[in-house]
Design a protein around this motif. Structure first.
Motif, PDB file in Angstrom:
ATOM      1  N   GLN A   1     -35.037  25.708 -16.357  1.00 38.42           N
ATOM      2  CA  GLN A   1     -35.834  26.843 -15.925  1.00 38.42           C
ATOM      3  C   GLN A   1     -36.369  26.640 -14.511  1.00 38.42           C
ATOM      4  O   GLN A   1     -37.581  26.491 -14.308  1.00 38.42           O
ATOM      5  N   LEU A  34     -32.646  42.376 -16.390  1.00 39.88           N
ATOM      6  CA  LEU A  34     -34.012  42.239 -16.907  1.00 39.88           C
ATOM      7  C   LEU A  34     -34.893  41.564 -15.871  1.00 39.88           C
ATOM      8  O   LEU A  34     -35.574  40.573 -16.138  1.00 39.88           O
ATOM      9  N   TYR A  93     -35.504  37.476 -17.115  1.00 40.30           N
ATOM     10  CA  TYR A  93     -35.168  36.889 -18.407  1.00 40.30           C
ATOM     11  C   TYR A  93     -34.139  35.798 -18.139  1.00 40.30           C
ATOM     12  O   TYR A  93     -33.238  35.966 -17.310  1.00 40.30           O
ATOM     13  N   SER A  97     -34.883  33.565 -25.054  1.00 34.29           N
ATOM     14  CA  SER A  97     -36.260  34.070 -25.146  1.00 34.29           C
ATOM     15  C   SER A  97     -37.207  33.416 -24.153  1.00 34.29           C
ATOM     16  O   SER A  97     -38.391  33.242 -24.444  1.00 34.29           O
ATOM     17  N   THR A  98     -36.694  33.019 -23.009  1.00 34.69           N
ATOM     18  CA  THR A  98     -37.534  32.440 -21.963  1.00 34.69           C
ATOM     19  C   THR A  98     -37.474  33.294 -20.702  1.00 34.69           C
ATOM     20  O   THR A  98     -36.544  34.083 -20.511  1.00 34.69           O
ATOM     21  N   LEU A  99     -38.473  33.142 -19.886  1.00 36.85           N
ATOM     22  CA  LEU A  99     -38.565  33.879 -18.630  1.00 36.85           C
ATOM     23  C   LEU A  99     -38.794  32.904 -17.480  1.00 36.85           C
ATOM     24  O   LEU A  99     -39.299  31.793 -17.687  1.00 36.85           O
TER      25      LEU A  99
END
Lengths: 110, 119
Positions: A1, A34, A93, A97-99
């Motif tokens: 990330q 997104l 996104y 399910s992480t940002l």
């Protein structure tokens, strides 16, 4: 990330247009439509300006527009106004399910 | 009117624990996706965690195992339990309502609560 890459600062004169870029990877920006953008004035909470690349939340001026090409999303502000001076953050996104947010861009209205 | 009010921040020693609360009004927390986002002093926004309406929870990789997101449906309140706190956890913590499809954007934010981790 890893954080998305944004320019540290941009500037423009009243009435002009500016564009802020937001570069990610094929795992985040490039894979999903997104991307959202937030405006943050000093000491205030962020405010949603654009969502799902190019959609406007209710009440946001259409002087703000968003787009995406490949792994890079962009926020364009047209007809710059003094009150647009703020920090701007992109967010994407990133799967599972992480940002991930961008590092932020300080907009100065000259 | 939708409103989010965070509380529970303060000064805590390294290694300590703290629980943040986010009281919601104008909508039902349990029917929405809810998230925590933090901002270190002078730094950018960092996504922390999300809880889906169905109860599934997800975290930023760097925080897994130390932070826990939860909610109390009877109190319409979101929580963030933070354990083994470190200096780098010092930040303003915002709660935010996320979109109910992908949880990919935040339409309402609280005013934030400051957590300072220092001895």
């Amino acid at each position: 990330q890893s954080a998305l890459t944004q320019p540290a600062s941009v500037s423009g004169s009243p009435g002009q247009s500016i564009t802020i870029s937001c570069t990610g990877t094929s795992s985040d920006v490039g894979s999903y439509n997104l991307v959202s953008w937030y405006q943050q004035h000093p000491g205030k909470a962020p405010k949603l300006m654009i969502y799902e690349v190019s959609k406007w939340p209710s009440g946001v001026s259409n002087r703000f527009s968003g787009s995406k090409s490949g792994n890079t999303a962009s926020l364009t502000i047209s007809g710059l106004q003094a009150e647009d001076e703020a920090d701007y953050y992109c967010c994407s996104y990133a799967g599972s399910s992480t940002l991930v947010f961008g590092g932020g861009t300080k907009l100065t209205v000259l | 009117e939708v409103q989010l009010v965070e509380s529970g921040g303060g000064l805590i020693q390294p290694g300590g624990s703290l629980r943040l609360s986010c009281a919601a009004s104008g909508f039902t927390v349990s029917s929405n996706y809810m998230s925590w986002v933090r901002q270190a002093p002078g730094k950018g926004l960092e996504w922390v965690s999300i809880i889906y309406s169905g109860g599934s929870t997800y975290y930023a990789d760097s925080l897994k195992g130390r932070f826990t997101i939860s909610r109390d449906n009877s109190k319409n309140t979101l929580y963030l339990q933070m354990n083994s706190l470190r200096a780098e956890d010092t930040a303003v913590y915002y709660c935010a309502r996320a979109d109910p499809t992908w949880g990919s954007y935040f339409d309402y934010w609280g005013q934030g609560t400051l957590v300072t981790v220092s001895s």
